[in-house]
Design an enzyme around this catalytic site. Structure first.
Site, short mmCIF file in Angstrom:
data_model
loop_
_atom_site.label_atom_id
_atom_site.label_comp_id
_atom_site.label_asym_id
_atom_site.label_seq_id
_atom_site.Cartn_x
_atom_site.Cartn_y
_atom_site.Cartn_z
N LYS A 129 -3.11 4.89 11.35
CA LYS A 129 -2.07 4.39 10.46
C LYS A 129 -2.72 3.61 9.32
O LYS A 129 -3.62 2.81 9.55
CB LYS A 129 -1.15 3.45 11.24
CG LYS A 129 -0.04 2.86 10.39
CD LYS A 129 0.71 1.76 11.12
CE LYS A 129 1.83 1.21 10.24
NZ LYS A 129 2.45 0.01 10.77
N CYS A 135 2.96 -10.15 19.79
CA CYS A 135 2.01 -9.65 18.79
C CYS A 135 2.50 -10.16 17.43
O CYS A 135 3.57 -9.75 16.97
CB CYS A 135 1.92 -8.12 18.79
SG CYS A 135 0.97 -7.53 17.36
N CYS A 144 -2.38 -4.89 21.39
CA CYS A 144 -1.27 -4.19 20.76
C CYS A 144 -1.79 -2.84 20.25
O CYS A 144 -2.79 -2.81 19.53
CB CYS A 144 -0.74 -5.02 19.58
SG CYS A 144 0.21 -4.02 18.43
N LYS A 190 -3.13 -2.74 6.32
CA LYS A 190 -4.09 -3.72 5.84
C LYS A 190 -4.95 -4.23 6.99
O LYS A 190 -6.15 -4.42 6.83
CB LYS A 190 -3.32 -4.86 5.17
CG LYS A 190 -4.15 -5.63 4.17
CD LYS A 190 -4.30 -4.87 2.87
CE LYS A 190 -5.20 -5.65 1.92
NZ LYS A 190 -5.09 -5.19 0.54
N CYS A 211 3.04 -7.40 14.74
CA CYS A 211 4.34 -6.70 14.83
C CYS A 211 5.49 -7.70 14.74
O CYS A 211 6.63 -7.29 14.60
CB CYS A 211 4.51 -5.97 16.16
SG CYS A 211 3.34 -4.67 16.47
N HIS A 250 -1.82 -2.77 16.23
CA HIS A 250 -2.74 -3.62 15.47
C HIS A 250 -4.14 -3.70 16.10
O HIS A 250 -5.05 -4.28 15.51
CB HIS A 250 -2.14 -5.02 15.29
CG HIS A 250 -0.94 -4.99 14.39
ND1 HIS A 250 0.34 -4.80 14.85
CD2 HIS A 250 -0.85 -5.06 13.04
CE1 HIS A 250 1.18 -4.77 13.83
NE2 HIS A 250 0.48 -4.92 12.72
N HIS A 308 3.84 1.72 2.44
CA HIS A 308 5.11 1.07 2.07
C HIS A 308 5.81 1.88 0.99
O HIS A 308 7.04 2.03 0.99
CB HIS A 308 4.87 -0.35 1.53
CG HIS A 308 4.10 -1.25 2.45
ND1 HIS A 308 2.94 -1.88 2.07
CD2 HIS A 308 4.32 -1.59 3.74
CE1 HIS A 308 2.49 -2.61 3.09
NE2 HIS A 308 3.31 -2.44 4.11
N HIS A 364 0.86 -1.19 0.00
CA HIS A 364 0.00 0.00 0.00
C HIS A 364 0.89 1.24 0.00
O HIS A 364 2.13 1.12 0.05
CB HIS A 364 -0.99 -0.02 1.16
CG HIS A 364 -0.38 -0.11 2.54
ND1 HIS A 364 0.37 0.89 3.07
CD2 HIS A 364 -0.40 -1.10 3.46
CE1 HIS A 364 0.78 0.55 4.28
NE2 HIS A 364 0.33 -0.67 4.54
N1 MSP Z 1 9.42 -6.60 7.92
C1 MSP Z 1 9.51 -5.54 8.84
C2 MSP Z 1 10.73 -4.69 8.57
C3 MSP Z 1 12.02 -5.43 8.59
S1 MSP Z 1 13.36 -4.39 8.18
C4 MSP Z 1 14.69 -5.32 8.49
C5 MSP Z 1 8.26 -4.67 8.73
N2 MSP Z 1 7.56 -4.78 7.63
S2 MSP Z 1 6.20 -3.99 7.30
O1 MSP Z 1 5.83 -4.38 5.99
O2 MSP Z 1 5.25 -4.20 8.34
O3 MSP Z 1 6.57 -2.49 7.36
C6 MSP Z 1 7.64 -2.02 6.62
C7 MSP Z 1 7.75 -0.53 6.72
O4 MSP Z 1 6.63 0.08 6.17
C8 MSP Z 1 7.90 -0.01 8.14
O5 MSP Z 1 8.94 0.93 8.17
C9 MSP Z 1 6.61 0.66 8.41
O6 MSP Z 1 6.77 1.75 9.25
C10 MSP Z 1 6.26 1.15 7.00
N3 MSP Z 1 4.87 1.43 6.91
C11 MSP Z 1 3.83 0.55 6.98
N4 MSP Z 1 2.68 1.26 6.98
C12 MSP Z 1 2.97 2.59 6.91
C13 MSP Z 1 2.24 3.75 6.89
N5 MSP Z 1 0.92 3.74 6.93
N6 MSP Z 1 2.90 4.93 6.80
C14 MSP Z 1 4.28 5.00 6.72
N7 MSP Z 1 5.01 3.92 6.76
C15 MSP Z 1 4.37 2.70 6.87
O7 MSP Z 1 8.01 -3.92 9.66
#
Ligand code: MSP
Length: 514
Positions: free
Chosen positions: A300, A132, A149, A303, A135, A152, A27, A24
């Protein structure tokens, strides 16, 4: 030829993304920011390595795979492919897309774990507490809100299992000192303070293995345990550089690393990761840039909360470059911010269609009409002193500072301010009247505007590479350079090319999905 110094080497990483679900724009946000900085440095001739990828092991991914009726690997292949193609569609110029299921990653992680073991940093114990899965993180009572959490908004799991632990406490003084001294720089400052606050609250040793999770890399010497997903995921930053082998890429890039992360994964990157590296006898990272959340209605985007926008939805409506712009220009990088999806079209029209796009086409049309499509003769010094020079010079300085401080929104705002000051300049000068009244002045005004377009092209290029390219084609500029460094302002007599509209105006109400 310019010789390469270590200051010319840049290593940028994004978090690797869980493949439990499709990408999304949250990311995309971090990844675009890293790509913008990578492009900025590449345009200045630096040797850049941009790493992104997917995090594929652990309970969360296994559960999503089971729900989809697929094996974890087949599921991971599919979703990792979605991330990769989303990033390609967003024009992310990554040098490597790592997957934690890659054999090369797995092989090197095992070597790292052996090093940790050999250094005495690991011990066996029993973990009992909360977990969690969203997370993929062990939680303390203090971190929960109403037993849930806070990220989530779901109840946590109670787990009791035999694990291997990392002696974090032993490395805390060293990590703290790195952060306090700035040897490990954490940007913005508020996040540095947040991490230092964690030291005050107390940090415990953490598990590096799980005995209740099958989908993972087997823990060396343990038939039933896998490596805790975070512990191996963090290592992607060095396995991608072949750290366990003869290491030329590792030695070149690792000392120049900047990790881009979201604020939710700060503790892992700023505390656990440096400690693990020190224990394994490697250099800790140099810099961590932390972004806030993209939120919808104060929550935030994620998904699990069901409020996501896929990058493709924006790209379809606005195109790739405008999507990159709309995300990066939303709110100050480093802070949380509500994305104003309902205002995307308005912002697109105001800043891009009526802003940069309209300015470029107006200026080039006037050049066609009044100057036969050629850059008029001008005196650079005179333009510097009399014709809108301050706008360009200030813009160049403010822009460089914004990028140096990772204020990507600020850098874009600077470009937009220059567009606006050109618009004011045109309204004030009224070139269409000058054509009769003062043709000499008209030429200078138009030459000055072209030099401003050159500066605007330079400022937007890392953010909107295709648009900058189209502008460059019209101005016959192969590589935009900053006004500050301009030794090659567009010369008199250059014949310009027709400009395709950069941003077609969008009609028909707003983007109505949200
Ligand atoms: N897999 C771990 C990261 C491991 S790094 C060695 C993880 N993955 S994640 O897919 O959940 O999130 C990845 C990144 O996307 C995180 O930095 C998280 O903060 C970012 N984001 C996920 N949703 C977000 C928003 N809504 N806004 C900004 N960043 C977001 O954590």
């Amino acid at each position: 030829m310019k010789s390469t110094t270590t200051a010319d080497v840049v290593y940028l990483t994004t978090p690797i993304y869980y493949v439990n679900d499709s990408p999304h724009i949250g990311h995309a946000y971090t990844t675009i920011a890293a790509d913008v900085l990578a492009r900025y440095h590449r345009l200045r001739g630096r040797d850049v390595f941009l790493l992104t990828g997917t995090d594929e092991h652990g309970a969360k991914v296994a559960a999503s795979a089971a729900k989809a009726g697929k094996t974890p690997k087949a599921f991971a292949d599919e979703v990792s492919g979605l991330f990769r193609s989303a990033f390609e569609e967003l024009n992310i110029q990554f040098d490597e897309f790592i997957r934690t299921t890659d054999d090369e990653h797995v092989r090197q992680v095992l070597i790292f774990m052996e090093k940790l073991k050999a250094s005495g940093a690991l011990y066996e114990g029993e973990y009992e507490g909360m977990y969690c899965t969203g997370c993929e993180e062990f939680k303390t009572e203090k971190e929960l809100v109403d037993g849930k959490c806070p990220i989530h908004l779901k109840p946590v799991e109670h787990v009791k299992e035999r694990n291997w632990f990392f002696r974090l406490k032993q490395y805390l003084p060293k990590v703290k000192q790195l952060i306090e001294s700035g040897a490990l720089e954490i940007v913005p400052r508020t996040r540095k303070e947040e991490v230092l606050g964690l030291f005050k609250q107390g940090l415990a040793d953490f598990s590096v293995s799980r005995s209740s999770v099958e989908w993972g890399i087997p823990f060396p010497g343990e038939a039933k345990q896998t490596i805790y997903v975070w512990v191996e995921a963090l290592q992607n930053y060095i396995t991608a550089l072949g750290y366990a082998d003869d290491r030329p890429a590792f030695e070149k890039f690792w000392p120049h690393v900047t990790h881009f992360i979201g604020k939710d994964i700060l503790k892992f990157h700023a505390v656990y990761w440096p400690a693990m590296l020190i224990a394994a006898g490697e250099e800790p990272p140099k810099r961590i840039i932390v972004n806030g959340y993209l939120q919808l209605d104060g929550q935030k985007m994620s998904k699990s909360l069901g409020n996501v926008i896929a990058p493709h939805e924006l790209i379809q409506k606005f195109g790739v470059d405008a999507t990159r712009y709309l995300l990066m220009a939303q709110f100050p990088f480093g802070e949380d911010g509500n994305i104003q999806a309902e205002k995307f079209t308005e912002k697109y029209n105001a800043d891009l269609a009526n802003g940069i796009g309209n300015l470029a086409s107006r200026v080039l049309t006037m050049i066609q009409k009044f100057c036969g499509g050629e850059m008029p003769v001008y005196d650079l010094q005179e333009l510097h002193e009399e014709y809108n020079d301050t706008g360009r010079r200030q813009s160049a300085q403010i822009y460089e500072n914004a990028i140096k401080e990772f204020r990507f929104d600020g850098a874009l705002k600077t470009a937009m301010n220059l567009v606006q000051s050109c618009d004011y300049f045109i309204s004030g000068e009224e070139p269409w009247l000058l054509a009769k009244k003062n043709p000499e002045r008209l030429k200078k005004v138009l030459a000055s505007l072209i030099l401003s377009l050159q500066q605007i092209g330079y400022e937007i290029e890392p953010f909107m590479p295709n648009i900058a390219k189209n502008l460059g084609v019209a101005l016959c500029v192969e590589k935009f350079t900053s006004y500050e460094e301009v030794e090659d302002p567009i010369p008199p007599g250059r014949v310009f090319q027709p400009l395709e509209p950069l941003f077609p105006r969008l009609e028909g109400g707003d983007w109505d999905k949200h």
